[in-house]
Design a protein around this motif. Structure first.
Motif, PDB file in Angstrom:
ATOM      1  N   LYS A 125       0.795  -1.199   0.058  1.00 38.88           N
ATOM      2  CA  LYS A 125       0.207  -0.068   0.029  1.00 38.88           C
ATOM      3  C   LYS A 125       0.771   1.206  -0.128  1.00 38.88           C
ATOM      4  CE  LYS A 125      -4.118  -1.668   2.294  1.00 38.88           C
ATOM      5  NZ  LYS A 125      -5.005  -1.434   0.985  1.00 38.88           N
ATOM      6  N   ALA A 126       2.295   1.199   0.120  1.00 39.39           N
ATOM      7  CA  ALA A 126       3.175   2.283   0.154  1.00 39.39           C
ATOM      8  C   ALA A 126       3.412   2.677  -1.380  1.00 39.39           C
ATOM      9  CB  ALA A 126       4.206   1.883   0.878  1.00 39.39           C
ATOM     10  N   TRP A 127       4.013   4.140  -1.173  1.00 34.07           N
ATOM     11  CA  TRP A 127       4.600   4.714  -2.359  1.00 34.07           C
ATOM     12  C   TRP A 127       5.577   5.453  -2.221  1.00 34.07           C
ATOM     13  CZ3 TRP A 127      -0.253   5.701   0.016  1.00 34.07           C
ATOM     14  CH2 TRP A 127      -0.404   6.892   0.725  1.00 34.07           C
ATOM     15  N   GLU A 128       6.360   6.214  -3.414  1.00 37.67           N
ATOM     16  CA  GLU A 128       7.519   6.959  -3.191  1.00 37.67           C
ATOM     17  C   GLU A 128       7.166   8.154  -2.632  1.00 37.67           C
ATOM     18  OE1 GLU A 128      11.036   8.742  -6.089  1.00 37.67           O
ATOM     19  OE2 GLU A 128       9.120   8.016  -6.991  1.00 37.67           O
ATOM     20  N   THR A 129       7.847   8.588  -1.617  1.00 34.29           N
ATOM     21  CA  THR A 129       7.561  10.017  -0.814  1.00 34.29           C
ATOM     22  C   THR A 129       8.677  11.143  -1.192  1.00 34.29           C
ATOM     23  OG1 THR A 129       8.892   9.271   1.227  1.00 34.29           O
ATOM     24  CG2 THR A 129       6.268   8.640   1.101  1.00 34.29           C
ATOM     25  N   PHE A 130       8.264  12.335  -0.903  1.00 33.78           N
ATOM     26  CA  PHE A 130       9.220  13.455  -1.438  1.00 33.78           C
ATOM     27  C   PHE A 130       9.065  14.492  -0.303  1.00 33.78           C
ATOM     28  CE2 PHE A 130       7.083  11.568  -5.025  1.00 33.78           C
ATOM     29  CZ  PHE A 130       7.926  11.396  -5.919  1.00 33.78           C
ATOM     30  N   HIS A 142      10.493   5.114   5.873  1.00 38.33           N
ATOM     31  CA  HIS A 142      10.836   5.219   4.439  1.00 38.33           C
ATOM     32  C   HIS A 142      11.771   6.383   4.342  1.00 38.33           C
ATOM     33  CE1 HIS A 142       6.673   6.392   4.529  1.00 38.33           C
ATOM     34  NE2 HIS A 142       7.280   7.636   4.245  1.00 38.33           N
ATOM     35  N   GLN A 143      12.827   6.239   3.418  1.00 38.05           N
ATOM     36  CA  GLN A 143      13.594   7.481   3.301  1.00 38.05           C
ATOM     37  C   GLN A 143      12.950   8.169   1.841  1.00 38.05           C
ATOM     38  OE1 GLN A 143      18.025   7.165   3.166  1.00 38.05           O
ATOM     39  NE2 GLN A 143      18.172   8.776   1.332  1.00 38.05           N
ATOM     40  N   PRO A 144      12.717   9.391   2.078  1.00 37.46           N
ATOM     41  CA  PRO A 144      12.017  10.202   0.927  1.00 37.46           C
ATOM     42  C   PRO A 144      12.871  10.631  -0.121  1.00 37.46           C
ATOM     43  CG  PRO A 144      12.511  11.716   2.961  1.00 37.46           C
ATOM     44  CD  PRO A 144      12.800  10.296   3.329  1.00 37.46           C
ATOM     45  N   THR A 145      12.387  11.023  -1.217  1.00 32.23           N
ATOM     46  CA  THR A 145      13.272  11.432  -2.360  1.00 32.23           C
ATOM     47  C   THR A 145      13.167  12.892  -2.227  1.00 32.23           C
ATOM     48  OG1 THR A 145      12.387   9.511  -3.783  1.00 32.23           O
ATOM     49  CG2 THR A 145      13.319  11.617  -4.845  1.00 32.23           C
ATOM     50  N   GLN A 146      14.448  13.593  -2.437  1.00 30.17           N
ATOM     51  CA  GLN A 146      14.589  15.018  -2.338  1.00 30.17           C
ATOM     52  C   GLN A 146      13.995  15.707  -3.729  1.00 30.17           C
ATOM     53  OE1 GLN A 146      18.091  16.788  -0.921  1.00 30.17           O
ATOM     54  NE2 GLN A 146      18.221  18.296  -2.697  1.00 30.17           N
ATOM     55  N   LEU A 147      13.034  16.629  -3.329  1.00 25.89           N
ATOM     56  CA  LEU A 147      12.610  17.162  -4.430  1.00 25.89           C
ATOM     57  C   LEU A 147      13.167  18.129  -5.285  1.00 25.89           C
ATOM     58  CD1 LEU A 147       8.903  18.919  -3.331  1.00 25.89           C
ATOM     59  CD2 LEU A 147       9.298  16.959  -5.028  1.00 25.89           C
ATOM     60  N   ASP A 148      13.408  17.814  -6.447  1.00 27.55           N
ATOM     61  CA  ASP A 148      14.087  18.868  -7.492  1.00 27.55           C
ATOM     62  C   ASP A 148      13.125  19.623  -7.947  1.00 27.55           C
ATOM     63  OD1 ASP A 148      12.776  17.370  -9.220  1.00 27.55           O
ATOM     64  OD2 ASP A 148      14.380  16.289  -9.949  1.00 27.55           O
ATOM     65  N   GLU A 149      13.692  20.690  -8.859  1.00 28.77           N
ATOM     66  CA  GLU A 149      12.937  21.688  -9.418  1.00 28.77           C
ATOM     67  C   GLU A 149      11.654  21.257 -10.254  1.00 28.77           C
ATOM     68  OE1 GLU A 149      12.913  24.887  -9.255  1.00 28.77           O
ATOM     69  OE2 GLU A 149      14.931  25.778  -8.339  1.00 28.77           O
ATOM     70  N   ALA A 150      11.904  20.036 -10.988  1.00 29.66           N
ATOM     71  CA  ALA A 150      10.711  19.711 -11.702  1.00 29.66           C
ATOM     72  C   ALA A 150       9.675  19.254 -10.692  1.00 29.66           C
ATOM     73  CB  ALA A 150      11.125  18.638 -12.626  1.00 29.66           C
ATOM     74  N   GLY A 151      10.305  18.253  -9.422  1.00 28.98           N
ATOM     75  CA  GLY A 151       9.161  17.947  -8.612  1.00 28.98           C
ATOM     76  C   GLY A 151       8.453  19.176  -7.922  1.00 28.98           C
TER      77      GLY A 151
END
Length: 366
Positions: A125-130, A142-151
Motif C-alpha cells: 500500500k506504500a508509494w514513493e515519498t518526497f 521510508h527514506q524520502p526522495t529529495q524534491l528537485d525543481e521539476a518535482g
C-alpha cells in the motif's frame, strides 16, 4: 454580545460567529474518494452551531496523501463526490464549508492512525515519498526522495489544479496546509530542511518554496471565496523554527493576500516534548502572530475545550477565531452548547428547535 458569537469577516465571507471546526483526518476514503462516513461526519458538523467547517487534509496528488485512506482532490471521481456531499448539505445548512489542501511530504504513505499507530504503510500500500531533504521522519521510516525543481513545479501545479476542483465542487474556502511536519512545514523547518541550494539554509530560503506554493494558490483561487493557511508556531525543539521566523512567514502570507492565519504547531520532530494535553497550549503562538500582523485574522487552535476558555482568548485579543477539533468529535453540538453557556440564543435547524435549551424545564435550584 459574546465575543465568541460576534460575526467575523474573513475575506469575502461573513461568518455568524468565531467558532471554526478544524480539519480532522477521518482515514475513511477509498482511492481518495470520500465515502458515506464523510457525508454523515460533515453533515452533522454543518449543523453544529459553528461559523465555519473545514474538511480534512486532502491530498493534491496521490503521493501527497498522509495515508492510503486519505481524501484526495486530483481526479474527477473525488471532485464529483465532494460536490455531491456539498450539494446535499446545502439543502439544510448554509454554514460556510472549506477544504484543507495539503501534501504530506516525508510523512506520506502511512497507515490510518488506528492501524500500526499510523506508522509506515505496508509494502503493498506504500508509494514513493518526497521531501526537501532525504531524511526519514523516524529511523525506521521510508527514506524520502529529495524534491528537485521539476518535482517542486509538479507539486505547485497539483495545488493549483486541486484549487480548481475545489472551486467547481462548491467549497467556500480553501486552507493551505503548511503545518504539522508535512511538506511545506518540512521546507520551513531547519530540522527537516538541510538543503544547500536556494531552498535551504536561511529562513528566507526555507520560506521560498512554501511561498511559491502560497502565491500560486492565491493566484488560482478566486478572490470571491476565502483563502487561509495553517502553519506551525513551533517545532517544540530548540533547533526548530523560532518565533521570529514564524512571524515573518505570517507577514509574508498576509501580504500575499491570505484572508486568515491559522496557527498550530509540532509534527516535524518525532518525540518532541509537546504539552498536548495542556488547555490552550498553542495560544501563545497565535498571540505572537497577532502581535506581528495585527490587521490579520488569526485563528487559535489546540485543546480549546470549554466555551469560557474560547471566549477569554477572543476577549484578550490573542486571536480572532477559535478552532476546535477533538471537542467537536466529542460533542458535535459544541457550538449550540457554547451559545447556551455564554447566554447567547441558540440558532438551531428547525427540525431540532423543539429540543433547544429554551424549551427545557427550568432545573430545580436544589
Amino acid at each position: 454580545m459574546s465575543p465568541l458569537f460576534t460575526p467575523q469577516t474573513v475575506g469575502p465571507l461573513t461568518l455568524g460567529n468565531r467558532i471554526v471546526i478544524a480539519p480532522m483526518c477521518q482515514y475513511s476514503a477509498i482511492e481518495g474518494v470520500p465515502q458515506p462516513w464523510h457525508s454523515q461526519h460533515l453533515g452533522k458538523l454543518a449543523i453544529s452551531g459553528a461559523g465555519l467547517l473545514i474538511v480534512e487534509a486532502t491530498g493534491v496528488e496521490a503521493a501527497g496523501r498522509i495515508s492510503w485512506a486519505d481524501t484526495g482532490l486530483w481526479n474527477d471521481a473525488q471532485e464529483s463526490a465532494f460536490a455531491d456531499i456539498l450539494a446535499d448539505i446545502r439543502t439544510y445548512s448554509d454554514t460556510p464549508i472549506g477544504i484543507q489542501l495539503g501534501h504530506a511530504g516525508r510523512k506520506a504513505a502511512t497507515s490510518p492512525s488506528w492501524i500500526n499507530r499510523g506508522g509506515p504503510a505496508p509494502a503493498d500500500k506504500a508509494w514513493e515519498t518526497f521531501a526537501p531533504s532525504p531524511i526519514p521522519f523516524k529511523p525506521d521510516w521510508h527514506q524520502p526522495t529529495q524534491l528537485d525543481e521539476a518535482g517542486m513545479d509538479r507539486v505547485i501545479s497539483a495545488f493549483v489544479q486541486a484549487a480548481g476542483r475545489a472551486e467547481r465542487a462548491g467549497f467556500d474556502l480553501v486552507e493551505l496546509h503548511a503545518a504539522h511536519g508535512y511538506l511545506l512545514s518540512e521546507f520551513l523547518s531547519p530540522v527537516s530542511n538541510r538543503r544547500t541550494d536556494d531552498y535551504g539554509g536561511s529562513a528566507e530560503n526555507r520560506m521560498r518554496f512554501p511561498l511559491r506554493v502560497a502565491q500560486a494558490l492565491r493566484d488560482a483561487w478566486p478572490r470571491t471565496r476565502a483563502l487561509g493557511v495553517r502553519f506551525n508556531g513551533s517545532d517544540w525543539v530548540e533547533e526548530g523554527v523560532d518565533i521570529e521566523e514564524v512571524q515573518a512567514f505570517a507577514r509574508a502570507l498576509h501580504d500575499i493576500g491570505y484572508d486568515y492565519l491559522h496557527v498550530s504547531s509540532g509534527g516535524n520532530v518525532a518525540g518532541a516534548p509537546i504539552p498536548g494535553t495542556e488547555p490552550g497550549y498553542q495560544v501563545p503562538f497565535a498571540r505572537a502572530v497577532k502581535q506581528a500582523v495585527p490587521e490579520a485574522v488569526v485563528i487559535a487552535v489546540g485543546m480549546i475545550l470549554e466555551p469560557a476558555q474560547a471566549e477569554a482568548i477572543i476577549a484578550a485579543g490573542d486571536a480572532d477565531m477559535i478552532a476546535i477539533a477533538r471537542a467537536a468529535l466529542d460533542d458535535p453540538n459544541w457550538g449550540h452548547h457554547a451559545a447556551v453557556a455564554l447566554g447567547v440564543p441558540q440558532i438551531m435547524p428547525v427540525q431540532y428547535q423543539r429540543a433547544g435549551h429554551a424549551v427545557w424545564p427550568t432545573p430545580r435550584a436544589d
